[in-house]
Scaffold this motif. Structure first.
Motif, PDB file in Angstrom:
ATOM      1  N   UNK A 163       0.825  -1.208   0.000  1.00 34.36           N
ATOM      2  CA  UNK A 163       0.000   0.000   0.000  1.00 34.36           C
ATOM      3  C   UNK A 163       0.861   1.261   0.000  1.00 34.36           C
ATOM      4  N   UNK A 164       0.439   2.237  -0.782  1.00 29.22           N
ATOM      5  CA  UNK A 164       1.056   3.562  -0.772  1.00 29.22           C
ATOM      6  C   UNK A 164       0.040   4.553  -0.229  1.00 29.22           C
ATOM      7  N   UNK A 165       0.528   5.507   0.546  1.00 30.06           N
ATOM      8  CA  UNK A 165      -0.353   6.494   1.174  1.00 30.06           C
ATOM      9  C   UNK A 165       0.077   7.900   0.785  1.00 30.06           C
ATOM     10  N   UNK A 176       0.356   6.526   8.684  1.00 30.82           N
ATOM     11  CA  UNK A 176       0.752   5.702   7.538  1.00 30.82           C
ATOM     12  C   UNK A 176       2.006   4.896   7.839  1.00 30.82           C
ATOM     13  N   UNK A 177       2.985   5.538   8.454  1.00 24.84           N
ATOM     14  CA  UNK A 177       4.224   4.841   8.799  1.00 24.84           C
ATOM     15  C   UNK A 177       3.978   3.781   9.863  1.00 24.84           C
ATOM     16  N   UNK A 181       3.240   1.238   5.812  1.00 27.88           N
ATOM     17  CA  UNK A 181       2.945   1.478   4.404  1.00 27.88           C
ATOM     18  C   UNK A 181       3.940   2.474   3.821  1.00 27.88           C
ATOM     19  N   UNK A 182       4.029   2.509   2.507  1.00 29.42           N
ATOM     20  CA  UNK A 182       4.921   3.436   1.828  1.00 29.42           C
ATOM     21  C   UNK A 182       4.278   4.820   1.816  1.00 29.42           C
ATOM     22  N   UNK A 183       4.983   5.809   2.349  1.00 31.46           N
ATOM     23  CA  UNK A 183       4.437   7.149   2.481  1.00 31.46           C
ATOM     24  C   UNK A 183       4.913   8.073   1.367  1.00 31.46           C
ATOM     25  N   UNK A 184       3.949   8.717   0.707  1.00 28.68           N
ATOM     26  CA  UNK A 184       4.222   9.773  -0.256  1.00 28.68           C
ATOM     27  C   UNK A 184       3.645  11.055   0.336  1.00 28.68           C
ATOM     28  N   UNK A 201      10.064  11.053  -0.271  1.00 30.33           N
ATOM     29  CA  UNK A 201       9.329  11.216  -1.527  1.00 30.33           C
ATOM     30  C   UNK A 201       8.230  12.242  -1.296  1.00 30.33           C
ATOM     31  N   UNK A 202       8.480  13.463  -1.764  1.00 28.35           N
ATOM     32  CA  UNK A 202       7.577  14.580  -1.507  1.00 28.35           C
ATOM     33  C   UNK A 202       7.173  15.235  -2.825  1.00 28.35           C
TER      34      UNK A 202
END
Length: 220
Positions: A163-165, A176-177, A181-184, A201-202
């Motif tokens: 999952x990406x958030x 999210x962390x 999950x992968x945080x954007x 990743x921002x």
């Protein structure tokens, strides 16, 4: 952005305010005015509570208010949300539709009520885009507790590692962390200096959809 071979994103989860819709400035005015009215003594109350559910906000910060005053806050917020503008974060609606077309499972994870989300999504033309919606009504603990994101993954039958958030608030990023999950992160609400410790990743917004798709591991 390099994605590890073992990390295959098939599910994308979105916060709403500050991620899908540019509503945070409106909420700042609402909540800071309430903090001033009740003499809470916080310099920027709205910034402190971003991502928290209404239940948590009232229960934690308005303990000295009477029951009728607490009910009035909730009623005022509902009226405010019905009238406030729902302008999309640049590119958000188009990006969500692209993900839908490409077969990603999509979830919306917000501390707002389902009542609000029904008319907010309709105003943005996104009422049929999400496969799962988790709101503040359906969770016991709001962000930064990871329960909301874990619940969304369970509803979508997705592994958290896949999952990406997309999040804009510190409370949301921590949630999210905490869900592994992968945080954007989006710098729509806070400056990059404050959020870079949570994600490397921002994005400013969703205008460059191709760049974000590549970050998700989707090469088209």
């Amino acid at each position: 952005v390099q994605i590890p071979a073992s990390f295959m994103i098939d599910t994308v989860l979105f916060d709403f305010d500050g991620v899908v819709a540019d509503t945070e400035p409106s909420y700042d005015l609402f909540w800071n005015s309430k903090a001033e009215k009740f003499n809470l003594g916080f310099e920027n109350f709205a910034a402190m509570i971003k991502g928290e559910t209404l239940r948590n906000i009232i229960g934690e910060y308005f303990k000295c208010a009477s029951d009728s005053e607490k009910a009035a806050i909730a009623k005022d917020l509902d009226a405010f949300e019905q009238e406030m503008p729902y302008k999309e974060i640049p590119g958000s609606a188009n990006f969500i539709r692209i993900l839908k077309e490409r077969g990603f499972k999509l979830g919306l994870v917000t501390s707002s009520s389902m009542h609000k989300m029904k008319y907010a999504l309709a105003k943005l033309g996104l009422e049929n885009c999400f496969d799962a919606i988790v709101t503040g009504d359906s969770i016991k603990e709001g962000k930064p507790n990871p329960q909301c994101y874990i619940t969304a993954a369970q509803m979508l039958k997705s592994d958290p590692s896949n999952c990406a958030v997309f999040e804009d608030s510190i409370n949301g990023m921590r949630a999210a962390l905490g869900a592994k999950m992968r945080l954007f992160a989006l710098s729509t609400t806070l400056p990059m200096e404050k959020i870079k410790m949570y994600s490397n990743t921002i994005f400013e917004n969703f205008s460059n959809s191709q760049k974000i798709l590549e970050a998700l591991g989707d090469k088209g």
